[in-house]
Enzyme design. Structure first.
Site, mmCIF file in Angstrom:
data_model
loop_
_atom_site.group_PDB
_atom_site.id
_atom_site.type_symbol
_atom_site.label_atom_id
_atom_site.label_comp_id
_atom_site.label_asym_id
_atom_site.label_seq_id
_atom_site.Cartn_x
_atom_site.Cartn_y
_atom_site.Cartn_z
ATOM 1 N N HIS A 4 10.667 -4.702 7.090
ATOM 2 C CA HIS A 4 9.817 -4.084 6.057
ATOM 3 C C HIS A 4 8.651 -3.407 6.761
ATOM 4 C CE1 HIS A 4 7.432 -4.211 2.154
ATOM 5 N NE2 HIS A 4 6.425 -4.315 3.007
ATOM 6 N N SER A 40 3.231 -6.029 8.160
ATOM 7 C CA SER A 40 2.292 -5.930 7.032
ATOM 8 C C SER A 40 1.062 -5.096 7.341
ATOM 9 C CB SER A 40 1.845 -7.323 6.604
ATOM 10 O OG SER A 40 2.945 -8.185 6.511
ATOM 11 N N HIS A 87 -0.158 -2.867 -5.048
ATOM 12 C CA HIS A 87 -1.376 -2.913 -4.227
ATOM 13 C C HIS A 87 -2.154 -1.602 -4.336
ATOM 14 C CE1 HIS A 87 -1.096 -6.653 -1.954
ATOM 15 N NE2 HIS A 87 0.162 -6.417 -1.647
ATOM 16 N N HIS A 95 5.224 -0.729 7.285
ATOM 17 C CA HIS A 95 4.058 -0.043 6.713
ATOM 18 C C HIS A 95 3.714 1.127 7.613
ATOM 19 C CE1 HIS A 95 2.697 -2.231 3.113
ATOM 20 N NE2 HIS A 95 3.387 -3.236 3.638
#
Lengths: 338, 307
Positions: free
Chosen positions: A194, A167, A16, A196
């Site tokens: 996960h 996310s 990304h 960010h």
């Protein structure tokens, strides 16, 4: 001493940050380094997973096939993982060839409220004898109860573990703690997280997840990932070691891998840019950063206004086309006001 | 089992084409309401598998013959229809298609089964009347292919077209969710067939936002030397034709060039027949199916006589 299973999606989420331009040469070099460090799972591919190369999300410079084949050759010990989102990737076009290329771990992902679109893909990958994890993205957009309900669906389809993604980099540690606890009591498979880093919380949130009983964590070299990046792998390993968690990863070698990643993979080291702060606050997918900045320039509007409007409209990952609509609307309003 | 309810009083039925609807989910039930409103069609049977589904309850309340025997009902009662709308799932339609073919029934397939001839009413409806099985492609196909066709009419050569649709989660029933892969493959096949593009990609997003989002589709095209005025001209005609059968179809952005690609964005708000108007995805494929069935009816029958 409790063990944490580490997945490294640098070569997937990091795509990304470089508009999906990672080459087979870069993949080979990084795989060599993390395999030597003993990283258990290395995820490779387009930022949104296999089959996601598109005008909508950005075209990959290298094909999924070439990236996976290269990674496979350079990961003699580590498992090779892929991320896939039904609605972008299909079994026939993408998952079947990925499995034939030697993928060990398949993470089938959906927006946090849409787990039932993953049933066939989870089932297929299980049938082929792969390790399969269910992933729910943009998880801050669902209540913890709904998240648990959706995760249970994935478990019932055959997922052997469940990972929830922040996310947008929107969570604070207590948000993560309560979600892990709820998920742990709802599921019989391991829970993973996960992170960010939009609000600077990626490591703190990952630690909160581990302390609440999560058994899997994602980290990327230097945080190489969408938007403000992920939990920084080498920092995460060091912090987990101090806290007494076992990862099986060699600290010196993972530090070396991170140095190599900084030199070989990234144009700039991920940082929490001003626009990324707004992206995290507004709860919009981190991967929108580059297209939002681009649309802001073309339509001469403030990227922060675009992010807040996208957040207000509850746009989900994958709806990058709406950025153009929002930017064009904002610019019309500005012109109209003059 | 079969439940017979007194026929709806009103116009005599012999001038109308008798149709059956297979599948009592969102698509089937919305179709039913559209059939009941049609001047050319009448519903001979509404069949599914579960008499307690909301769709069945709706059909019973409307006085329509219903059955839970699915395709077997049509096999046992061949006189119930001449045309069958199949609103089940792709794998079910693959089983239904040979049965309907053998029985001499026209099939209008609303699943992405890829059995029959692909039909976009504004582009090729007349050519479909000779087929015994007509495929309505997908909702994203019905929304995007008129634009893809306008691209073909106005651009010299198209290298690549990508179609991204976002629909409200609530409008996607269980069959739609199970059929995502088929949705993608069938839409991609449709893009190539209706635009002549060398390569194609379809993407579908489900968005759970409340209030529900309207169906929105973005068509992205890679074209050498884009001709935007030509496309605008072609779009005008195409829009008029689509709006004749899908009133809520509109272009909301473009065509414009962004980052080297032609971008056109359409939004479809539905008629609000069974599901509310946000379910434009359901409405557009059903409006297309009804328009096609009515064309069959006009073709097979003498003009409808007033009574």
């Amino acid at each position: 001493m409790r063990s944490i299973l580490i997945s490294d999606p640098s070569l997937r989420d990091g795509n990304h940050a470089v508009q999906h331009s990672l080459t087979v040469k870069q993949v080979a070099a990084y795989c060599d380094a993390v395999d030597a460090a003993g990283v258990p799972i290395v995820e490779v591919g387009h930022g949104n997973g296999i089959g996601a190369s598109s005008l909508q999300l950005g075209e990959s410079s290298a094909t999924d096939g070439d990236l996976l084949k290269t990674a496979r050759e350079h990961l003699p010990h580590s498992k090779l993982g892929v991320h896939m989102i039904p609605g972008f990737a299909t079994i026939e076009k993408d998952l079947k060839p990925a499995i034939e290329a030697g993928v060990d771990v398949v993470r089938v992902a959906a927006h946090c409220t849409e787990a039932d679109i993953t049933e066939r893909h989870i089932g297929y990958a299980r049938e082929k004898g792969r390790t399969v994890y269910g992933v729910l993205m943009m998880s801050h957009m669902a209540s913890k109860e709904m998240l648990a309900e959706e995760a249970q669906k994935m478990e019932s389809y055959g997922a052997e573990g469940f990972i929830f993604m922040d996310s947008s980099g929107h969570y604070l540690p207590e948000d993560v703690t309560e979600r892990v606890k709820t998920l742990r009591s709802a599921l019989s498979v391991p829970v993973g997280f996960h992170a960010h880093n939009n609000l600077g919380m990626a490591i703190a949130n990952s630690v909160a997840a581990a302390d609440a009983g999560a058994e899997m964590l994602d980290g990327t070299a230097r945080g190489f990932g969408a938007g403000a990046g992920n939990a920084q792998l080498e920092v995460l390993i060091a912090v987990l070691e101090r806290l007494g968690y076992k990862t099986g990863i060699d600290l010196y070698k993972v530090l070396d891998a991170a140095d190599l990643a900084e030199k070989e993979l990234m144009k700039v080291v991920p940082t929490i840019s001003s626009v990324s702060v707004v992206s995290g606050l507004s709860g919009v997918f981190s991967g929108f950063l580059k297209p939002v900045v681009r649309a802001a320039q073309q339509f001469k509007v403030d990227p922060r206004d675009i992010f807040f409007e996208l957040g207000r409209r509850k746009i989900v990952a994958g709806q990058e086309d709406i950025i153009i609509e929002v930017a064009s609307d904002l610019s019309k309003k500005l012109t109209g006001a003059r | 089992m079969e439940i017979q309810v007194a026929a709806v009083p009103g116009k005599p039925s012999f001038d109308k084409l008798r149709v059956a609807i297979l599948g009592s989910g969102n698509i089937g039930t919305d179709l039913l309401i559209k059939v009941l409103r049609s001047e050319y069609l009448q519903c001979g049977a509404f069949v599914g598998r579960n008499l307690s589904s909301p769709g069945m309850a709706k059909a019973m309340s409307l006085g329509v013959t219903v059955s839970s025997e699915s395709i077997s009902y049509i096999e046992k009662h061949p006189g119930c229809c001449e045309l069958v709308f199949d609103a089940t799932s792709a794998s079910d339609h693959r089983q239904h298609a040979p049965i309907l073919e053998r029985m001499g029934k026209i099939a209008i397939d609303l699943t992405p089964a890829q059995v029959g001839r692909m039909c976009v009413p504004s582009v090729n409806m007349r050519d479909c009347l000779e087929a015994s099985n007509v495929n309505m492609i997908t909702c994203g196909g019905q929304a995007s292919l008129p634009i893809a066709h306008a691209l073909q009419l106005s651009q010299a050569e198209i290298d690549y077209i990508e179609v991204v649709s976002s629909i409200a989660s609530r409008s996607a029933g269980p069959a739609t969710r199970r059929n995502l892969d088929e949705y993608i493959h069938t839409t991609e096949k449709g893009i190539k067939a209706f635009s002549g593009s060398h390569r194609a990609k379809a993407i579908l997003n489900l968005n759970p936002a409340q209030p529900c989002i309207n169906m929105q589709t973005t068509i992205l095209a890679k074209v050498e030397n884009p001709n935007i005025p030509g496309l605008q001209e072609a779009l005008k005609k195409v829009l008029e034709m689509v709006q004749a059968y899908v009133p809520g179809y509109q272009v909301i952005v473009g065509p414009l060039i962004e980052n080297g690609r032609i971008v056109t964005m359409v939004r479809v708000s539905g008629l609000g027949d069974y599901l509310p108007s946000y379910a434009g995805n359901l409405d557009i494929i059903n409006c297309a199916a009804i328009a096609t069935a009515e064309e069959f009816a006009r073709n097979l029958r003498r003009p409808v006589q007033s009574v």
